[in-house]
Design a protein around this motif. Structure first.
Motif, PDB file in Angstrom:
ATOM      1  N   PRO A 123      12.095  14.255  13.890  1.00 39.86           N
ATOM      2  CA  PRO A 123      13.417  15.182  13.725  1.00 39.86           C
ATOM      3  C   PRO A 123      14.080  13.969  13.010  1.00 39.86           C
ATOM      4  N   VAL A 124      15.435  14.791  12.269  1.00 38.42           N
ATOM      5  CA  VAL A 124      15.787  14.925  11.077  1.00 38.42           C
ATOM      6  C   VAL A 124      16.902  13.970  11.369  1.00 38.42           C
ATOM      7  N   ASP A 125      17.561  12.928  12.628  1.00 38.46           N
ATOM      8  CA  ASP A 125      18.782  12.886  12.679  1.00 38.46           C
ATOM      9  C   ASP A 125      19.310  11.463  12.088  1.00 38.46           C
ATOM     10  N   LEU A 126      18.468  11.061  11.792  1.00 31.87           N
ATOM     11  CA  LEU A 126      18.812  10.002  11.114  1.00 31.87           C
ATOM     12  C   LEU A 126      19.696  10.508   9.480  1.00 31.87           C
ATOM     13  N   HIS A 127      18.864  11.525   9.134  1.00 33.43           N
ATOM     14  CA  HIS A 127      19.639  12.872   7.516  1.00 33.43           C
ATOM     15  C   HIS A 127      20.907  12.726   7.836  1.00 33.43           C
ATOM     16  N   LEU A 128      21.223  13.470   9.070  1.00 31.55           N
ATOM     17  CA  LEU A 128      22.312  14.218   9.514  1.00 31.55           C
ATOM     18  C   LEU A 128      23.346  13.152   9.512  1.00 31.55           C
ATOM     19  N   ARG A 194      11.372   0.840   2.197  1.00 34.78           N
ATOM     20  CA  ARG A 194      10.963   0.602   0.518  1.00 34.78           C
ATOM     21  C   ARG A 194       9.367   1.396   0.039  1.00 34.78           C
ATOM     22  N   GLU A 195       9.372   1.827   0.564  1.00 35.05           N
ATOM     23  CA  GLU A 195       8.317   2.822  -0.009  1.00 35.05           C
ATOM     24  C   GLU A 195       7.726   2.597  -2.045  1.00 35.05           C
ATOM     25  N   PRO A 196       6.964   2.352  -2.245  1.00 30.84           N
ATOM     26  CA  PRO A 196       7.039   2.515  -3.716  1.00 30.84           C
ATOM     27  C   PRO A 196       7.701   4.014  -4.758  1.00 30.84           C
TER      28      PRO A 196
HETATM   29  C1  UD1 Z   1       6.920  10.323   4.115  1.00 28.27           C
HETATM   30  C2  UD1 Z   1       5.994  11.240   3.812  1.00 28.27           C
HETATM   31  C3  UD1 Z   1       4.814  10.552   4.349  1.00 28.27           C
HETATM   32  C4  UD1 Z   1       4.388   9.678   5.174  1.00 28.27           C
HETATM   33  C5  UD1 Z   1       5.692   8.890   6.243  1.00 28.27           C
HETATM   34  C6  UD1 Z   1       5.918   7.414   6.655  1.00 28.27           C
HETATM   35  C7  UD1 Z   1       7.025  12.453   2.550  1.00 28.27           C
HETATM   36  C8  UD1 Z   1       7.623  13.476   1.901  1.00 28.27           C
HETATM   37  N1  UD1 Z   1       6.011  12.168   2.920  1.00 28.27           N
HETATM   38  O1  UD1 Z   1       7.603  11.247   5.518  1.00 28.27           O
HETATM   39  O2  UD1 Z   1       4.195  11.028   4.676  1.00 28.27           O
HETATM   40  O3  UD1 Z   1       3.476   9.549   6.503  1.00 28.27           O
HETATM   41  O4  UD1 Z   1       6.471   9.033   5.303  1.00 28.27           O
HETATM   42  O5  UD1 Z   1       5.554   6.220   5.999  1.00 28.27           O
HETATM   43  O6  UD1 Z   1       7.652  11.424   0.681  1.00 28.27           O
HETATM   44  N2  UD1 Z   1      12.515   9.518  12.133  1.00 28.27           N
HETATM   45  C9  UD1 Z   1      13.930   9.454  12.739  1.00 28.27           C
HETATM   46  N3  UD1 Z   1      14.754  10.261  12.362  1.00 28.27           N
HETATM   47  C10 UD1 Z   1      14.867  10.916  11.486  1.00 28.27           C
HETATM   48  C11 UD1 Z   1      13.751  10.607  10.290  1.00 28.27           C
HETATM   49  C12 UD1 Z   1      12.440   9.818  11.236  1.00 28.27           C
HETATM   50  O7  UD1 Z   1      13.167   9.935  13.957  1.00 28.27           O
HETATM   51  O8  UD1 Z   1      16.198  11.241  11.171  1.00 28.27           O
HETATM   52  C13 UD1 Z   1      11.035   9.281  12.203  1.00 28.27           C
HETATM   53  C14 UD1 Z   1       9.451   9.945  12.209  1.00 28.27           C
HETATM   54  O9  UD1 Z   1       9.716  11.128  13.470  1.00 28.27           O
HETATM   55  C15 UD1 Z   1       8.490   8.703  12.046  1.00 28.27           C
HETATM   56  C16 UD1 Z   1       9.218   7.662  11.497  1.00 28.27           C
HETATM   57  O10 UD1 Z   1      10.688   7.808  11.597  1.00 28.27           O
HETATM   58  O11 UD1 Z   1       8.455   8.776  13.492  1.00 28.27           O
HETATM   59  C17 UD1 Z   1       8.993   7.654   9.843  1.00 28.27           C
HETATM   60  O12 UD1 Z   1       9.367   9.223  10.005  1.00 28.27           O
HETATM   61  P1  UD1 Z   1       9.778   8.895   7.780  1.00 28.27           P
HETATM   62  O13 UD1 Z   1       9.789   7.931   7.409  1.00 28.27           O
HETATM   63  O14 UD1 Z   1      11.197   9.619   8.029  1.00 28.27           O
HETATM   64  O15 UD1 Z   1       8.718   9.942   7.196  1.00 28.27           O
HETATM   65  P2  UD1 Z   1       9.197  11.322   6.079  1.00 28.27           P
HETATM   66  O16 UD1 Z   1       9.588  10.765   5.253  1.00 28.27           O
HETATM   67  O17 UD1 Z   1       8.874  13.089   7.576  1.00 28.27           O
END
Ligand code: UD1
Length: 424
Positions: A123-128, A194-196
């Motif tokens: 999901p993208v809920d954390l962004h929103l 904290r990813e690089p």
């Molecule tokens: C990024 C990387 C991806 C990597 C991932 C984890 C990029 C372009 N992609 O993906 O290659 O596998 O980090 O290291 O950099 N989540 C929520 N809500 C949100 C956002 C995330 O619940 O709004 C959850 C996701 O479902 C997941 C976890 O948080 O379980 C981590 O996701 P996230 O770190 O956001 O991954 P991406 O940024 O999509």
């Protein structure tokens, strides 16, 4: 549709040039939306995902030029169009990264919801939620995120906020970091990733005039500025590409110099590879990896950086498939990220996956087979397994690989692999 054919059993030896990181390039390209001045990225990888991001930003109205020979991307001009359409977003989830910059600079954005993804719901809920805390008004309709900053609020400008992430998210940290650079006042991102690649993004933003403290930590403080200027920024090396080649070399008993790579970027992957019996040494022009003797089973659990990267899980599993003893691999970041397991099993691996854990019992030998790529990292794990397998393997649906690996067959052939791309 292209396939890759590998004949296993060749020891890999030599040097491989590591490209710029895909996961840094994508957010770095989105910074072009934060300024009208030119942003130039060097060491840019020629990958399908980078091309998709380029198309997306170009259709927002910017000039985007990617010169593959000089590895430079130029982003220039202002956005004139604020919708990120479904057709582009569905190809690549990281398209969501235009949301924060568009809102911060123009006060409006309409971005298609990324939708389902092969490796979990994501999901993208954390962004929103974070953007709402900064004053954005967001509604979802017909599969789109409609976001605006009300004109009455600081003339349509986001405002600083204290944002505590309940869960570490790379993308949400990046989106909010970019948005906060142009917000009114100070933003704190707590429990930030904290990813690089985030450090690389923060450093690029600072070179554009952003005021960011705590870079590299899980607490970022951003003091908003009125505008950002252009910059030239070199993209950091791709730690996942490098780790993939480290596993490829190790499974063949080989020795590789990963040019341009530094050990600190690997996080916990270095320790796990060393425990498995792979020497990892920092040298002046890169990281040398060398298999010492046999491979040993090692337990790993995926975690946010500096923990073991989820993007290395499939490749490490392929390595463990031929290690002595057992290895327990636990995936804590994404559900449904074991799609490579049945394909590795077709090559003779003994893997038992249950829920978020998989037990791998090493076998003496894998055997070549026709297999199917399911996602980016799953596909490359099949190539790694194939390099050590007896006989021939064909990996189908390799378009997944082209999203994240540049000329992988050429790079592997260059260090001795018997590998070819079969067209059509
Ligand atoms: C990024 C990387 C991806 C990597 C991932 C984890 C990029 C372009 N992609 O993906 O290659 O596998 O980090 O290291 O950099 N989540 C929520 N809500 C949100 C956002 C995330 O619940 O709004 C959850 C996701 O479902 C997941 C976890 O948080 O379980 C981590 O996701 P996230 O770190 O956001 O991954 P991406 O940024 O999509």
């Amino acid at each position: 549709m292209d396939r890759i054919r590998i004949r296993g059993g060749r020891r890999l030896e030599g040097r491989i040039a590591i490209g710029g990181a895909k996961n840094a390039a994508l957010p770095l390209m989105a910074t072009g939306l934060l300024t009208q001045a030119p942003v130039i990225l060097t060491n840019a990888p020629a990958l399908a995902d980078v091309a998709t991001m380029g198309h997306l930003i170009a259709q927002h109205g910017l000039t985007v030029e990617h010169d593959r020979d000089s590895r430079r991307i130029l982003l220039d001009g202002a956005a004139t169009q604020f919708e990120a359409p479904y057709d582009l977003v569905r190809k690549m989830r990281a398209s969501i990264l235009v949301l924060g910059p568009l809102l911060a600079r123009y006060g409006q954005a309409r971005v298609s919801l990324p939708g389902g993804c092969a490796i979990g719901t994501r999901p993208v809920d954390l962004h929103l939620k974070g953007l709402e805390q900064m004053g954005a008004v967001i509604d979802l309709d017909s599969g789109y995120i409609n976001a605006t900053v009300p004109k009455g609020q600081n003339g349509g400008r986001l405002k600083g906020a204290r944002i505590l992430f309940p869960q570490v998210s790379v993308g949400a940290t990046e989106n909010l970091l970019m948005a906060a650079t142009l917000a009114e006042g100070t933003t704190q991102l707590i429990n930030a990733a904290r990813e690089p690649e985030i450090t690389d993004l923060a450093n690029c933003l600072i070179s554009m005039g952003a005021r960011i403290e705590g870079v590299g930590s899980d607490r970022l403080t951003i003091h908003g500025v009125d505008s950002l200027h252009g910059t030239t920024h070199a993209i950091l090396p791709d730690r996942i590409e490098a780790g993939t080649f480290a596993c490829a070399g190790a499974i063949t008993g080989g020795e590789l110099l990963l040019e341009g790579m530094t050990l600190d970027l690997f996080g916990a992957c270095t320790r796990s590879l060393r425990e498995a019996g792979v020497e990892m040494i920092q040298e002046e022009d890169g990281v040398r990896t060398r298999r010492l003797n046999g491979l040993h089973g090692v337990d790993v659990m995926t975690e946010p950086f500096p923990g073991f990267a989820t993007d290395m899980q499939a490749q490490f599993m392929a390595l463990m498939a031929v290690a002595e003893g057992a290895s327990m691999i636990t995936e804590t970041i994404f559900e449904n990220r074991f799609m490579h397991v049945p394909e590795l099993a077709r090559m003779g691996a003994r893997i038992n996956a249950h829920g978020s854990s998989a037990i791998v019992r090493g076998v003496k030998r894998l055997s070549g087979a026709p297999v199917m790529a399911t996602d980016l990292r799953a596909s490359v794990s099949l190539i790694i397994a194939a390099l050590a397998a007896e006989g021939e393997t064909t990996v189908n649906r390799v378009y997944h690989l082209d999203r994240g690996y540049e000329r992988i067959e050429e790079k592997l052939a260059g260090v001795g692999a018997d590998i070819a791309r079969l067209q059509g």
